[in-house]
Motif scaffolding. Structure first.
Motif, PDB file in Angstrom:
ATOM      1  N   ILE A   1      47.087 -54.925  -0.203  1.00 55.74           N
ATOM      2  CA  ILE A   1      46.789 -53.569   0.418  1.00 55.74           C
ATOM      3  C   ILE A   1      46.237 -52.592  -0.843  1.00 55.74           C
ATOM      4  CG2 ILE A   1      47.994 -51.330   1.007  1.00 55.74           C
ATOM      5  CD1 ILE A   1      50.085 -53.436   2.355  1.00 55.74           C
ATOM      6  N   LEU A   2      46.551 -52.668  -1.772  1.00 51.82           N
ATOM      7  CA  LEU A   2      46.299 -51.799  -2.932  1.00 51.82           C
ATOM      8  C   LEU A   2      44.479 -52.311  -3.581  1.00 51.82           C
ATOM      9  CD1 LEU A   2      49.094 -50.900  -3.208  1.00 51.82           C
ATOM     10  CD2 LEU A   2      49.128 -51.160  -5.505  1.00 51.82           C
ATOM     11  N   PRO A   3      44.122 -51.257  -3.951  1.00 48.51           N
ATOM     12  CA  PRO A   3      42.914 -51.553  -4.355  1.00 48.51           C
ATOM     13  C   PRO A   3      42.720 -52.541  -5.582  1.00 48.51           C
ATOM     14  CG  PRO A   3      43.593 -48.940  -5.077  1.00 48.51           C
ATOM     15  CD  PRO A   3      44.418 -49.798  -3.910  1.00 48.51           C
ATOM     16  N   PRO A   4      41.486 -53.508  -5.575  1.00 42.36           N
ATOM     17  CA  PRO A   4      41.767 -54.674  -6.754  1.00 42.36           C
ATOM     18  C   PRO A   4      41.935 -54.067  -8.320  1.00 42.36           C
ATOM     19  CG  PRO A   4      39.634 -54.579  -5.552  1.00 42.36           C
ATOM     20  CD  PRO A   4      40.299 -53.515  -5.036  1.00 42.36           C
ATOM     21  N   SER A   5      41.840 -52.818  -8.672  1.00 40.76           N
ATOM     22  CA  SER A   5      42.085 -52.114  -9.967  1.00 40.76           C
ATOM     23  C   SER A   5      43.459 -51.676 -10.113  1.00 40.76           C
ATOM     24  CB  SER A   5      41.202 -50.723 -10.138  1.00 40.76           C
ATOM     25  OG  SER A   5      41.477 -49.796  -9.107  1.00 40.76           O
ATOM     26  N   ALA A   6      44.223 -51.598  -9.019  1.00 37.67           N
ATOM     27  CA  ALA A   6      45.624 -51.079  -9.347  1.00 37.67           C
ATOM     28  C   ALA A   6      46.489 -52.042 -10.047  1.00 37.67           C
ATOM     29  CB  ALA A   6      46.359 -50.732  -7.863  1.00 37.67           C
ATOM     30  N   ILE A   7      47.648 -51.411 -10.592  1.00 36.27           N
ATOM     31  CA  ILE A   7      48.606 -52.158 -11.347  1.00 36.27           C
ATOM     32  C   ILE A   7      50.001 -52.324 -10.456  1.00 36.27           C
ATOM     33  CG2 ILE A   7      50.014 -52.103 -13.269  1.00 36.27           C
ATOM     34  CD1 ILE A   7      47.874 -50.570 -14.799  1.00 36.27           C
ATOM     35  N   LEU A   8      50.416 -53.395 -10.475  1.00 36.43           N
ATOM     36  CA  LEU A   8      51.460 -53.844  -9.743  1.00 36.43           C
ATOM     37  C   LEU A   8      52.873 -54.093 -10.760  1.00 36.43           C
ATOM     38  CD1 LEU A   8      50.665 -56.603  -7.054  1.00 36.43           C
ATOM     39  CD2 LEU A   8      50.986 -54.136  -6.707  1.00 36.43           C
TER      40      LEU A   8
END
Length: 283
Positions: free
Chosen positions: A108-115
């Motif tokens: 779901i999160l944009p490719p740049s997001a940190i998990l």
């Protein structure tokens, strides 16, 4: 280093609500996500009370209580997190459950997001390998109660990039926390050292060496611990302690981490500590 403004917190239990509280108090926009609205409502109630307590102690201006609450949105729809720059997973300490949440967030999160994961013992490297963004996966291990405790263990997995680490380290500083860099290993530093202490204290009680009160007094008076290991075990949750000991036992393949049979029996009896009203002590 990425700029973080929008943060998702997944899991609205004790840890998740505390994490949402400190992010919102520090000016971040927070979306708190859980599977049922009642869990979210309970979390918001708890955050409101805790912010109010901070204001009554003069740690926060009265006006800041409402503005912090206004920065928190709740949702039961994980799909609505698509614009977040950072997601902090705070689901219960079970790998299968966390893996499920991570798979959804990765999609779901944009490719740049940190998990980030708030796990207290599970391998960051193993979690990262489930995603298409292992360089952007990191441990952000907060301590309970989150608004009060200064420490955040920032845990690098094998693939965690320097920029991911720097961004999360900086975010922890903005929360008013003291981040400590730790490399990925079962239990990190905190639980690798703490859980064998709690386990040995339980063995001392099981073997009739001393009562829980006596064990705790030795640590409070002899080692200047603010609370004894068995009071702390009740505070953490006996079930959580057993789960972490099993992660350590499996992760290191060393029988010294085997959970004390007394702890296992207490879990079977539903004596989980403070949250169930009974553990080593009655609440």
């Amino acid at each position: 280093m990425a700029e973080i403004q929008n943060v998702a917190v997944i899991g609205a239990g004790t840890m998740g609500s505390g994490i949402a509280h400190v992010f919102a108090r520090s000016g971040f926009s927070v979306t708190l996500c859980d599977v049922e609205q009642r869990f979210l409502d309970r979390a918001i109630d708890s955050i409101r009370k805790n912010l109010g307590r901070e204001a009554s102690k003069g740690k926060l201006a009265e006006a800041d209580v409402q503005s912090a609450l206004d920065r928190i949105t709740t949702t039961v729809d994980i799909e609505s997190l698509a614009s977040m720059e950072l997601a902090v997973e705070a689901a219960p300490e079970r790998f299968e459950l966390k893996a499920q949440v991570f798979a959804a967030l990765d999609r779901i999160l944009p490719p740049s997001a940190i998990l980030a994961t708030n796990t207290s013992s599970i391998s960051i490297t193993k979690m990262a390998a489930l995603t298409k963004r292992p360089a952007q996966v990191i441990g952000m291990h907060f301590f309970n109660p989150v608004p009060v405790m200064a420490l955040v263990e920032v845990v690098r997995g094998m693939a965690t990039s320097d920029s991911t680490f720097a961004t999360v380290y900086e975010a922890a500083v903005l929360l008013g926390k003291t981040p400590v860099e730790v490399n990925d290993a079962p239990g990190f530093v905190s639980n690798r050292v703490l859980m064998p202490l709690i386990n040995e204290a339980a063995f001392a009680v099981m073997e009739g060496v001393a009562t829980p009160e006596a064990v705790d007094q030795v640590f409070k008076l002899g080692m200047a611990h603010p609370m004894g290991p068995l009071t702390l075990a009740d505070f953490i949750g006996i079930d959580v302690c057993v789960d972490i000991l099993r992660v350590l036992q499996e992760g290191f393949g060393d029988p010294k981490y085997r959970p004390c049979p007394l702890l296992v029996r207490m879990v079977d009896a539903g004596w989980l500590g403070r949250k169930s009203g009974r553990g080593f002590y009655t609440y």
